[in-house]
Design a protein around this motif. Structure first.
Motif, PDB file in Angstrom:
ATOM      1  N   MET A   1       0.836  -1.177   0.000  1.00 62.01           N
ATOM      2  CA  MET A   1       0.000   0.000   0.000  1.00 62.01           C
ATOM      3  C   MET A   1       0.882   1.240   0.000  1.00 62.01           C
ATOM      4  O   MET A   1       1.861   1.326   0.722  1.00 62.01           O
ATOM      5  CB  MET A   1      -0.909  -0.013   1.238  1.00 62.01           C
ATOM      6  N   ASP A   2       0.533   2.225  -0.799  1.00 62.27           N
ATOM      7  CA  ASP A   2       1.256   3.488  -0.860  1.00 62.27           C
ATOM      8  C   ASP A   2       0.704   4.426   0.215  1.00 62.27           C
ATOM      9  O   ASP A   2      -0.445   4.847   0.151  1.00 62.27           O
ATOM     10  CB  ASP A   2       1.097   4.114  -2.247  1.00 62.27           C
ATOM     11  N   ILE A   3       1.533   4.717   1.215  1.00 59.64           N
ATOM     12  CA  ILE A   3       1.098   5.579   2.307  1.00 59.64           C
ATOM     13  C   ILE A   3       1.656   6.970   2.081  1.00 59.64           C
ATOM     14  O   ILE A   3       2.849   7.154   1.865  1.00 59.64           O
ATOM     15  CB  ILE A   3       1.578   5.032   3.668  1.00 59.64           C
ATOM     16  N   ASN A   4       0.784   7.973   2.120  1.00 62.19           N
ATOM     17  CA  ASN A   4       1.196   9.363   1.989  1.00 62.19           C
ATOM     18  C   ASN A   4       0.365  10.208   2.944  1.00 62.19           C
ATOM     19  O   ASN A   4      -0.405   9.692   3.740  1.00 62.19           O
ATOM     20  CB  ASN A   4       1.065   9.832   0.530  1.00 62.19           C
ATOM     21  N   LEU A   5       0.491  11.524   2.836  1.00 62.94           N
ATOM     22  CA  LEU A   5      -0.220  12.404   3.767  1.00 62.94           C
ATOM     23  C   LEU A   5      -1.731  12.372   3.580  1.00 62.94           C
ATOM     24  O   LEU A   5      -2.469  12.823   4.447  1.00 62.94           O
ATOM     25  CB  LEU A   5       0.294  13.836   3.612  1.00 62.94           C
ATOM     26  N   THR A   7      -3.453   9.488   3.061  1.00 62.43           N
ATOM     27  CA  THR A   7      -3.940   8.166   3.422  1.00 62.43           C
ATOM     28  C   THR A   7      -4.802   8.253   4.677  1.00 62.43           C
ATOM     29  O   THR A   7      -4.412   8.872   5.670  1.00 62.43           O
ATOM     30  CB  THR A   7      -2.762   7.209   3.680  1.00 62.43           C
ATOM     31  N   LYS A   8      -5.971   7.644   4.633  1.00 60.30           N
ATOM     32  CA  LYS A   8      -6.853   7.628   5.802  1.00 60.30           C
ATOM     33  C   LYS A   8      -6.307   6.654   6.836  1.00 60.30           C
ATOM     34  O   LYS A   8      -5.786   5.590   6.494  1.00 60.30           O
ATOM     35  CB  LYS A   8      -8.259   7.174   5.400  1.00 60.30           C
ATOM     36  N   LEU A   9      -6.428   7.025   8.089  1.00 62.62           N
ATOM     37  CA  LEU A   9      -5.995   6.125   9.155  1.00 62.62           C
ATOM     38  C   LEU A   9      -6.766   4.814   9.126  1.00 62.62           C
ATOM     39  O   LEU A   9      -6.224   3.755   9.433  1.00 62.62           O
ATOM     40  CB  LEU A   9      -6.161   6.792  10.525  1.00 62.62           C
ATOM     41  N   SER A  10      -8.043   4.866   8.730  1.00 64.75           N
ATOM     42  CA  SER A  10      -8.853   3.648   8.688  1.00 64.75           C
ATOM     43  C   SER A  10      -8.395   2.684   7.600  1.00 64.75           C
ATOM     44  O   SER A  10      -8.721   1.503   7.650  1.00 64.75           O
ATOM     45  CB  SER A  10     -10.329   4.006   8.487  1.00 64.75           C
ATOM     46  N   LEU A  14      -2.341  -1.581  11.731  1.00 59.31           N
ATOM     47  CA  LEU A  14      -1.670  -1.116  12.934  1.00 59.31           C
ATOM     48  C   LEU A  14      -0.158  -1.048  12.705  1.00 59.31           C
ATOM     49  O   LEU A  14       0.497  -0.094  13.119  1.00 59.31           O
ATOM     50  CB  LEU A  14      -2.000  -2.026  14.116  1.00 59.31           C
ATOM     51  N   GLY A  15       0.381  -2.030  12.025  1.00 62.87           N
ATOM     52  CA  GLY A  15       1.813  -2.056  11.735  1.00 62.87           C
ATOM     53  C   GLY A  15       2.250  -0.870  10.890  1.00 62.87           C
ATOM     54  O   GLY A  15       3.292  -0.268  11.139  1.00 62.87           O
ATOM     55  N   GLU A  16       1.447  -0.519   9.881  1.00 67.59           N
ATOM     56  CA  GLU A  16       1.768   0.633   9.034  1.00 67.59           C
ATOM     57  C   GLU A  16       1.708   1.931   9.829  1.00 67.59           C
ATOM     58  O   GLU A  16       2.553   2.816   9.661  1.00 67.59           O
ATOM     59  CB  GLU A  16       0.810   0.703   7.845  1.00 67.59           C
ATOM     60  N   LEU A  17       0.727   2.053  10.716  1.00 70.09           N
ATOM     61  CA  LEU A  17       0.596   3.241  11.549  1.00 70.09           C
ATOM     62  C   LEU A  17       1.795   3.374  12.490  1.00 70.09           C
ATOM     63  O   LEU A  17       2.383   4.448  12.622  1.00 70.09           O
ATOM     64  CB  LEU A  17      -0.704   3.198  12.349  1.00 70.09           C
ATOM     65  N   LEU A  18       2.173   2.291  13.142  1.00 75.04           N
ATOM     66  CA  LEU A  18       3.309   2.330  14.054  1.00 75.04           C
ATOM     67  C   LEU A  18       4.606   2.654  13.323  1.00 75.04           C
ATOM     68  O   LEU A  18       5.447   3.401  13.834  1.00 75.04           O
ATOM     69  CB  LEU A  18       3.432   1.004  14.809  1.00 75.04           C
ATOM     70  N   GLU A  19       4.764   2.119  12.124  1.00 76.21           N
ATOM     71  CA  GLU A  19       5.953   2.430  11.319  1.00 76.21           C
ATOM     72  C   GLU A  19       5.980   3.909  10.946  1.00 76.21           C
ATOM     73  O   GLU A  19       7.021   4.563  11.011  1.00 76.21           O
ATOM     74  CB  GLU A  19       5.993   1.568  10.056  1.00 76.21           C
ATOM     75  N   ALA A  20       4.841   4.468  10.563  1.00 74.99           N
ATOM     76  CA  ALA A  20       4.762   5.887  10.211  1.00 74.99           C
ATOM     77  C   ALA A  20       5.114   6.765  11.411  1.00 74.99           C
ATOM     78  O   ALA A  20       5.823   7.766  11.284  1.00 74.99           O
ATOM     79  CB  ALA A  20       3.373   6.229   9.683  1.00 74.99           C
ATOM     80  N   ILE A  21       4.634   6.404  12.585  1.00 69.09           N
ATOM     81  CA  ILE A  21       4.953   7.156  13.807  1.00 69.09           C
ATOM     82  C   ILE A  21       6.441   7.057  14.119  1.00 69.09           C
ATOM     83  O   ILE A  21       7.081   8.046  14.463  1.00 69.09           O
ATOM     84  CB  ILE A  21       4.098   6.650  14.993  1.00 69.09           C
ATOM     85  N   SER A  22       7.001   5.869  13.967  1.00 71.38           N
ATOM     86  CA  SER A  22       8.420   5.659  14.229  1.00 71.38           C
ATOM     87  C   SER A  22       9.278   6.507  13.295  1.00 71.38           C
ATOM     88  O   SER A  22      10.246   7.132  13.721  1.00 71.38           O
ATOM     89  CB  SER A  22       8.760   4.182  14.071  1.00 71.38           C
ATOM     90  N   VAL A  23       8.949   6.544  12.031  1.00 74.04           N
ATOM     91  CA  VAL A  23       9.690   7.347  11.050  1.00 74.04           C
ATOM     92  C   VAL A  23       9.585   8.826  11.394  1.00 74.04           C
ATOM     93  O   VAL A  23      10.572   9.563  11.341  1.00 74.04           O
ATOM     94  CB  VAL A  23       9.179   7.072   9.614  1.00 74.04           C
ATOM     95  N   ALA A  24       8.400   9.287  11.764  1.00 74.19           N
ATOM     96  CA  ALA A  24       8.205  10.699  12.106  1.00 74.19           C
ATOM     97  C   ALA A  24       9.041  11.088  13.320  1.00 74.19           C
ATOM     98  O   ALA A  24       9.638  12.165  13.352  1.00 74.19           O
ATOM     99  CB  ALA A  24       6.730  10.978  12.364  1.00 74.19           C
ATOM    100  N   ARG A  25       9.128  10.236  14.313  1.00 75.56           N
ATOM    101  CA  ARG A  25       9.935  10.533  15.506  1.00 75.56           C
ATOM    102  C   ARG A  25      11.415  10.544  15.182  1.00 75.56           C
ATOM    103  O   ARG A  25      12.169  11.342  15.714  1.00 75.56           O
ATOM    104  CB  ARG A  25       9.661   9.504  16.598  1.00 75.56           C
ATOM    105  N   ARG A  26      11.848   9.636  14.335  1.00 74.98           N
ATOM    106  CA  ARG A  26      13.251   9.520  13.982  1.00 74.98           C
ATOM    107  C   ARG A  26      13.713  10.743  13.199  1.00 74.98           C
ATOM    108  O   ARG A  26      14.831  11.206  13.358  1.00 74.98           O
ATOM    109  CB  ARG A  26      13.442   8.249  13.155  1.00 74.98           C
TER     110      ARG A  26
END
Length: 82
Positions: A1-5, A7-10, A14-26
């Motif tokens: 899946m192509d995730i961008n700004l 992309t709906k959270l729904s 869960l794994g994609e959401l956690l990865e996105a949060i991890s990247v943003a923090r890093r």
């Protein structure tokens, strides 16, 4: 899946959401740091090495100091050190 700004959270797992949060923090870093501890954290070195970097004058344009208070601009310090 192509995730961008857009992309709906729904639509995310869960794994994609956690990865996105991890990247943003890093990718996020503070604009400024204080003290020799802050300078050491910019470069990932010890306090004594941070003292040597500061004393060398290489990052002087990134540092403002009033008395014993040191404030360093992170992006400018990294640019000057390169």
């Amino acid at each position: 899946m192509d995730i961008n700004l857009n992309t709906k959270l729904s639509d995310m797992t869960l794994g994609e959401l956690l990865e996105a949060i991890s990247v943003a923090r890093r990718d996020r870093r503070p604009a400024t740091v204080t003290g020799l501890e802050g300078i050491a954290s910019i470069f990932g070195v010890s306090i004594s090495t941070a003292k040597r970097i500061k004393a060398s004058g290489i990052i002087d344009k990134a540092i403002s100091q009033h008395g014993r208070v040191i404030v360093a601009d992170v992006d400018k310090a990294l640019e000057l050190y390169r």
